[in-house]
Design a protein around this motif. Structure first.
Motif, PDB file in Angstrom:
ATOM      1  N   LEU A 398      34.742  49.575  40.375  1.00 15.31           N
ATOM      2  CA  LEU A 398      35.437  48.319  40.989  1.00 15.31           C
ATOM      3  C   LEU A 398      34.426  47.091  40.959  1.00 15.31           C
ATOM      4  O   LEU A 398      35.156  45.899  40.609  1.00 15.31           O
ATOM      5  CB  LEU A 398      35.773  48.490  42.419  1.00 15.31           C
ATOM      6  CG  LEU A 398      36.991  49.540  42.916  1.00 15.31           C
ATOM      7  CD1 LEU A 398      37.252  49.595  44.267  1.00 15.31           C
ATOM      8  CD2 LEU A 398      38.173  49.169  42.283  1.00 15.31           C
ATOM      9  N   ILE A 399      33.239  47.410  41.050  1.00 16.63           N
ATOM     10  CA  ILE A 399      32.107  46.233  41.038  1.00 16.63           C
ATOM     11  C   ILE A 399      32.291  45.935  39.467  1.00 16.63           C
ATOM     12  O   ILE A 399      32.394  44.478  39.147  1.00 16.63           O
ATOM     13  CB  ILE A 399      30.805  46.941  41.156  1.00 16.63           C
ATOM     14  CG1 ILE A 399      30.593  47.236  42.583  1.00 16.63           C
ATOM     15  CG2 ILE A 399      29.765  45.878  40.510  1.00 16.63           C
ATOM     16  CD1 ILE A 399      29.230  47.841  42.688  1.00 16.63           C
ATOM     17  N   ASP A 400      32.479  46.765  38.294  1.00 19.21           N
ATOM     18  CA  ASP A 400      32.377  46.258  37.094  1.00 19.21           C
ATOM     19  C   ASP A 400      33.723  45.619  36.851  1.00 19.21           C
ATOM     20  O   ASP A 400      33.690  44.761  36.069  1.00 19.21           O
ATOM     21  CB  ASP A 400      32.371  47.526  36.213  1.00 19.21           C
ATOM     22  CG  ASP A 400      32.425  47.479  34.805  1.00 19.21           C
ATOM     23  OD1 ASP A 400      31.647  46.688  34.164  1.00 19.21           O
ATOM     24  OD2 ASP A 400      33.615  47.883  33.966  1.00 19.21           O
ATOM     25  N   MET A 401      34.912  46.296  37.381  1.00 20.22           N
ATOM     26  CA  MET A 401      36.410  45.672  37.362  1.00 20.22           C
ATOM     27  C   MET A 401      36.216  44.336  37.553  1.00 20.22           C
ATOM     28  O   MET A 401      36.692  43.122  36.960  1.00 20.22           O
ATOM     29  CB  MET A 401      37.412  46.382  37.721  1.00 20.22           C
ATOM     30  CG  MET A 401      38.665  45.904  37.599  1.00 20.22           C
ATOM     31  SD  MET A 401      39.949  46.332  39.054  1.00 20.22           S
ATOM     32  CE  MET A 401      39.221  45.373  40.129  1.00 20.22           C
ATOM     33  N   TYR A 402      35.857  43.839  38.728  1.00 19.52           N
ATOM     34  CA  TYR A 402      35.768  42.658  39.523  1.00 19.52           C
ATOM     35  C   TYR A 402      35.022  41.674  38.729  1.00 19.52           C
ATOM     36  O   TYR A 402      35.361  40.489  38.395  1.00 19.52           O
ATOM     37  CB  TYR A 402      35.442  42.536  41.195  1.00 19.52           C
ATOM     38  CG  TYR A 402      36.385  43.027  41.957  1.00 19.52           C
ATOM     39  CD1 TYR A 402      37.667  42.163  41.961  1.00 19.52           C
ATOM     40  CD2 TYR A 402      36.165  44.161  42.875  1.00 19.52           C
ATOM     41  CE1 TYR A 402      38.746  42.666  42.774  1.00 19.52           C
ATOM     42  CE2 TYR A 402      37.379  44.349  43.665  1.00 19.52           C
ATOM     43  CZ  TYR A 402      38.538  43.700  43.832  1.00 19.52           C
ATOM     44  OH  TYR A 402      39.531  44.055  44.692  1.00 19.52           O
ATOM     45  N   ALA A 403      33.993  42.171  38.251  1.00 17.08           N
ATOM     46  CA  ALA A 403      33.136  41.378  37.453  1.00 17.08           C
ATOM     47  C   ALA A 403      33.782  41.027  36.045  1.00 17.08           C
ATOM     48  O   ALA A 403      33.627  39.625  35.880  1.00 17.08           O
ATOM     49  CB  ALA A 403      31.700  41.864  37.224  1.00 17.08           C
ATOM     50  N   LYS A 404      34.179  41.672  35.416  1.00 15.70           N
ATOM     51  CA  LYS A 404      35.075  41.486  34.254  1.00 15.70           C
ATOM     52  C   LYS A 404      36.228  40.494  34.401  1.00 15.70           C
ATOM     53  O   LYS A 404      36.866  39.899  33.437  1.00 15.70           O
ATOM     54  CB  LYS A 404      35.371  42.809  33.396  1.00 15.70           C
ATOM     55  CG  LYS A 404      33.963  43.441  32.825  1.00 15.70           C
ATOM     56  CD  LYS A 404      34.319  44.769  32.133  1.00 15.70           C
ATOM     57  CE  LYS A 404      33.178  45.368  31.632  1.00 15.70           C
ATOM     58  NZ  LYS A 404      33.342  46.754  31.007  1.00 15.70           N
ATOM     59  N   CYS A 405      36.824  40.905  35.608  1.00  9.62           N
ATOM     60  CA  CYS A 405      37.824  39.891  35.759  1.00  9.62           C
ATOM     61  C   CYS A 405      37.559  38.445  36.486  1.00  9.62           C
ATOM     62  O   CYS A 405      38.533  37.913  36.709  1.00  9.62           O
ATOM     63  CB  CYS A 405      38.671  40.557  36.950  1.00  9.62           C
ATOM     64  SG  CYS A 405      39.828  42.176  36.332  1.00  9.62           S
ATOM     65  N   SER A 407      35.629  37.644  39.072  1.00  9.58           N
ATOM     66  CA  SER A 407      35.369  37.514  40.431  1.00  9.58           C
ATOM     67  C   SER A 407      34.061  37.989  40.829  1.00  9.58           C
ATOM     68  O   SER A 407      34.000  39.392  41.534  1.00  9.58           O
ATOM     69  CB  SER A 407      36.381  38.203  41.246  1.00  9.58           C
ATOM     70  OG  SER A 407      36.439  37.947  42.679  1.00  9.58           O
ATOM     71  N   ILE A 408      32.922  37.390  40.496  1.00  2.03           N
ATOM     72  CA  ILE A 408      31.582  38.019  40.889  1.00  2.03           C
ATOM     73  C   ILE A 408      31.551  38.007  42.444  1.00  2.03           C
ATOM     74  O   ILE A 408      30.606  39.027  42.907  1.00  2.03           O
ATOM     75  CB  ILE A 408      30.499  37.027  40.309  1.00  2.03           C
ATOM     76  CG1 ILE A 408      29.143  37.756  40.211  1.00  2.03           C
ATOM     77  CG2 ILE A 408      30.350  35.757  40.689  1.00  2.03           C
ATOM     78  CD1 ILE A 408      29.038  39.068  39.407  1.00  2.03           C
ATOM     79  N   GLU A 409      32.203  37.132  43.335  1.00  4.24           N
ATOM     80  CA  GLU A 409      32.064  37.421  44.733  1.00  4.24           C
ATOM     81  C   GLU A 409      32.434  38.694  45.149  1.00  4.24           C
ATOM     82  O   GLU A 409      32.001  39.331  45.976  1.00  4.24           O
ATOM     83  CB  GLU A 409      32.638  36.212  45.226  1.00  4.24           C
ATOM     84  CG  GLU A 409      32.386  34.849  44.878  1.00  4.24           C
ATOM     85  CD  GLU A 409      32.721  34.310  43.772  1.00  4.24           C
ATOM     86  OE1 GLU A 409      33.618  34.938  43.111  1.00  4.24           O
ATOM     87  OE2 GLU A 409      32.404  33.222  43.195  1.00  4.24           O
ATOM     88  N   LYS A 410      33.696  39.035  44.553  1.00  2.00           N
ATOM     89  CA  LYS A 410      34.420  40.457  45.190  1.00  2.00           C
ATOM     90  C   LYS A 410      33.444  41.534  44.519  1.00  2.00           C
ATOM     91  O   LYS A 410      33.158  42.336  45.240  1.00  2.00           O
ATOM     92  CB  LYS A 410      35.544  40.567  44.584  1.00  2.00           C
ATOM     93  CG  LYS A 410      36.584  39.567  45.352  1.00  2.00           C
ATOM     94  CD  LYS A 410      38.072  39.752  45.168  1.00  2.00           C
ATOM     95  CE  LYS A 410      38.911  38.917  45.979  1.00  2.00           C
ATOM     96  NZ  LYS A 410      40.437  39.194  45.671  1.00  2.00           N
ATOM     97  N   ALA A 411      32.882  41.209  43.376  1.00  2.00           N
ATOM     98  CA  ALA A 411      31.884  42.302  42.702  1.00  2.00           C
ATOM     99  C   ALA A 411      30.690  42.656  43.751  1.00  2.00           C
ATOM    100  O   ALA A 411      30.242  43.777  44.048  1.00  2.00           O
ATOM    101  CB  ALA A 411      31.558  42.056  41.588  1.00  2.00           C
ATOM    102  N   LEU A 412      30.002  41.508  44.258  1.00  2.00           N
ATOM    103  CA  LEU A 412      29.211  41.561  45.011  1.00  2.00           C
ATOM    104  C   LEU A 412      29.371  42.077  46.364  1.00  2.00           C
ATOM    105  O   LEU A 412      28.719  42.942  46.964  1.00  2.00           O
ATOM    106  CB  LEU A 412      28.539  40.245  45.580  1.00  2.00           C
ATOM    107  CG  LEU A 412      27.578  39.833  44.432  1.00  2.00           C
ATOM    108  CD1 LEU A 412      27.251  37.988  44.549  1.00  2.00           C
ATOM    109  CD2 LEU A 412      26.192  40.518  44.224  1.00  2.00           C
ATOM    110  N   GLN A 413      30.632  41.775  46.967  1.00  2.00           N
ATOM    111  CA  GLN A 413      31.077  42.551  48.213  1.00  2.00           C
ATOM    112  C   GLN A 413      31.161  43.919  48.132  1.00  2.00           C
ATOM    113  O   GLN A 413      30.886  44.803  48.873  1.00  2.00           O
ATOM    114  CB  GLN A 413      32.570  41.958  48.468  1.00  2.00           C
ATOM    115  CG  GLN A 413      32.486  40.351  48.942  1.00  2.00           C
ATOM    116  CD  GLN A 413      33.902  39.832  49.161  1.00  2.00           C
ATOM    117  OE1 GLN A 413      35.172  40.687  49.162  1.00  2.00           O
ATOM    118  NE2 GLN A 413      33.954  38.514  49.501  1.00  2.00           N
TER     119      GLN A 413
END
Length: 642
Positions: A398-405, A407-413
């Motif tokens: 999910l970290i990887d997915m949010y980053a590639k989409c 949304s780095i903020e959600k990736a950090l969350q």
């Protein structure tokens, strides 16, 4: 005991018929007449995997005897519900009932499968206290417990102290030593055996197969007085494991009979060896295929890059389980076809199958590749519950997915949620920060990771070098590249070199970048030379560009991008004759420009557009709108590229 009832129970073949017989016994009030009937019912329910019904039968008995207690414990063991089996044993010990040797052996078997050595020691103390220490059935169960719990030396002492040993005792020691890769000791015991059965021979052959010593395995196999199907399959599997498909095929051809497992071993082995056509041939000749057969062939096609073949297998399958759906969707995602993965996911939603972690990871991967956050989040909300969010692999994906989409903020969350964080989790977050241009944050996280005693690997260093590259942090990039090789002893890959070359090239250190490539211990590939050629384009270094382009034309003569980049470098310094020569070379080698593609997500639906493709259902309307936009831009005085 009523003989007709006994006959009915002995001939019971299905759970449905067993329930029918049980109902008749209850109606006739016959079940109270005999403990033998109860024992028979308990064992039959366990055979059909219906331990819940077995427990209901047991709970109706006011004073179950030792045989009935043992039957219930055995039922849970046979259905691999080992914790429940041991719990029942504990309850039994609280009752004023003498246990049987088979009761203890069943409890020890449950603990052996759970590798619960301390509880096993407690039961062993009970064994010695109540005089079961010389019971052969119990002693064999103790040997199995010690071996499975890794207490090999304790098992050996117990074995040597046994006054009486049967063939099961000897076989347990051989298989135990084999499991811990101590084939020499296993062979010593095998040679000392007063008598051997087919299990003894097969266990010893398994030891040599596991050690990769097929020559010794073959000698032993040839010496076997009687060979069963399992021993033949072990030999076939052994040859396939070392990639010797020829000898595996010879052994398979000599087999007197084949079961589905034999065919599956051959198909799987061919797939692993990359001999996909042979695998397909065996699959086509296979008389009876089970779900595993189809799954092996499907997975083999995917791993060997035959995506169309995999889909053909998938569409032909009579029964599709979760593993098959996961393999197909994950295969599409891994082979760069995320749209096909999501299209198949839409079909999956029509099935009455609950997805597991592996399935969800495949879908997340597809969404990551497309960068479609809306579709991804709808999947997460529907399928990713608290249990999966506690799984580090899912959280990392999910970290990887949010980053590639984006949304780095959600990736950090998601990263903050991960507890504890492993190397892959850190590496994924570092790469995400790097790709979002947050180089200093990536470096800070990298330093924090080392303070947390997590040792970086080559993937982590690629992420940190990318961070330095995107942030223009040349000194830091040099520092980490040196640290990777000198402090951690990690051999840089082409990607590491390409990253450093690109970093040096961005700031104009072209000679340093070129020297780095020339001193590489491995032959530089296109990705490394390509990074330097791009830097030559930025800094208009024509002389070096020609040297680099010459290398690229040798490695990938059909890549149009290299020709175009060199042509652009010439054009930037107005060397039009050289531009013409490059274009002539493109025509001479019939190099075709790679078609570009793009996609957008509207209403959870992904629309892909490829240059020159008019297959989209709304192509006419899209072209009309584009034409209107062009006209509007002209009226507004905007310049439009031809």
């Amino acid at each position: 005991m009523n003989p007709p009832i006994l006959h009915l129970l002995n001939n019971c073949k299905t759970l449905r018929s067993l329930k029918s017989i049980h109902a008749r016994l209850l109606v006739d009030n016959s079940v109270v007449l005999s403990d033998f009937v109860i024992n028979k019912l308990l064992r039959l329910y366990s055979r059909f995997g219906a331990t819940d019904y077995a427990r209901k039968v047991f709970d109706e008995i006011t004073q179950p005897n030792a045989h009935i207690w043992t039957s219930l414990i055995h039922a849970y063991v046979e259905t691999r519900q080992y914790d429940e089996a041991f719990s029942i044993f504990i309850y039994m010990r609280r009752e004023p009932i003498s246990v049987l040797n088979f009761t203890i052996s069943s409890a020890l078997k449950a603990l052996a499968r759970l590798t619960r050595f301390k509880d096993g020691q407690a039961v062993y103390g009970f064994v010695l206290k109540y005089g079961f220490g010389f019971d052969l059935i119990v002693q064999n169960a103790v040997l199995d417990l010690f071996m499975r719990c890794g207490k090999v030396d304790v098992a050996r002492m117990t074995f040597d102290d046994m006054c009486e040993k049967d063939i099961v005792s000897w076989n347990l020691m051989i298989s135990g030593y084999v499991n811990y890769d101590r084939v020499d000791i296993a062979r010593n015991i095998f040679d000392r055996m007063p008598e051997r059965n087919v299990v003894s021979w097969t266990s010893m052959i398994c030891g040599y197969v596991k050690a990769g010593d097929m020559a010794e395995a073959q000698v032993l196999f040839d010496s076997m007085p009687v060979k069963d199907l399992a021993s033949w399959n072990v030999m076939v599997s052994g040859y396939m494991d070392i990639g010797d498909c020829v000898n595996a095929k010879i052994i398979f051809g000599k087999m007197p009979i084949h079961d589905t497992g034999s065919w599956n071993i051959m198909i799987s082995g061919f797939c692993k060896a990359g001999e996909l056509e042979s695998a397909k041939d065996f699959f086509a000749r296979m008389p009876n295929k089970n779900v595993m057969s189809w799954g092996i062939m499907l997975d083999g096609c995917m791993k060997n890059g035959d995506i169309d073949g995999a889909r053909c297998i998938f569409d032909q399958m009579p029964v599709k389980n979760l593993v098959v759906w996961s393999t197909m969707i994950r295969g599409y995602a891994r082979n760069g076809q995320p749209l096909n993965a999501l299209e198949l996911f839409e079909r999956f939603k029509e099935q009455d199958i609950k997805p597991d972690e592996t399935f969800i990871l495949g879908i997340i991967s597809a969404c990551s590749q497309l960068g479609i956050i809306d579709a991804a989040e709808s999947i997460i909300h529907k399928y990713v519950g608290p249990s999966l969010l506690s799984d580090l692999r899912v959280v990392t994906s999910l970290i990887d997915m949010y980053a590639k989409c984006g949304s780095i903020e959600k990736a950090l969350q998601m990263f903050e949620m991960a507890q504890p964080k492993d190397l892959l989790c850190y590496s994924t977050m570092i790469a995400a920060l790097a790709n979002h241009g947050l180089g200093h944050m990536a470096i800070l996280l990298f330093e924090n990771m080392q303070r947390a005693n997590v040792k970086p690997d080559s993937v982590t260093f690629l992420g940190i070098l990318t961070a330095c590259n995107h942030g223009g942090l040349v000194d830091e990039g040099r520092k980490y590249f040196k640290q990777m090789t000198e402090e951690f002893g990690i051999q840089p890959s082409e990607k590491h070199y390409a990253c450093v070359v690109d970093l040096l090239g961005r700031v104009g250190c072209l000679e340093e970048a070129y020297n780095l490539i020339r001193n590489m211990p491995i032959a530089p590939h296109s990705v490394v030379w390509g990074a330097l050629l791009a830097a030559c384009r930025v800094h208009c270094n024509v002389e070096l560009a020609e040297v680099v382009a010459a290398e690229l034309f040798k490695i990938e003569p059909d890549n149009s991008g290299n020709y175009i980049l060199l042509s652009n470098i010439y054009a930037a310094v107005e060397r039009w004759n050289s531009v013409a020569k490059v274009r002539a070379k493109i025509r001479e080698h019939r190099v075709r420009k790679n078609k570009g593609s793009s996609w957008i997500e509207l209403g959870h639906v992904v629309h892909e557009f490829v240059m020159g493709d008019m297959s989209h259902t709304d192509s006419d309307n899209i072209l009309l709108i584009l034409d209107l936009l062009c006209q509007d831009m002209k009226l507004s005085g905007c310049l439009i590229d031809p």
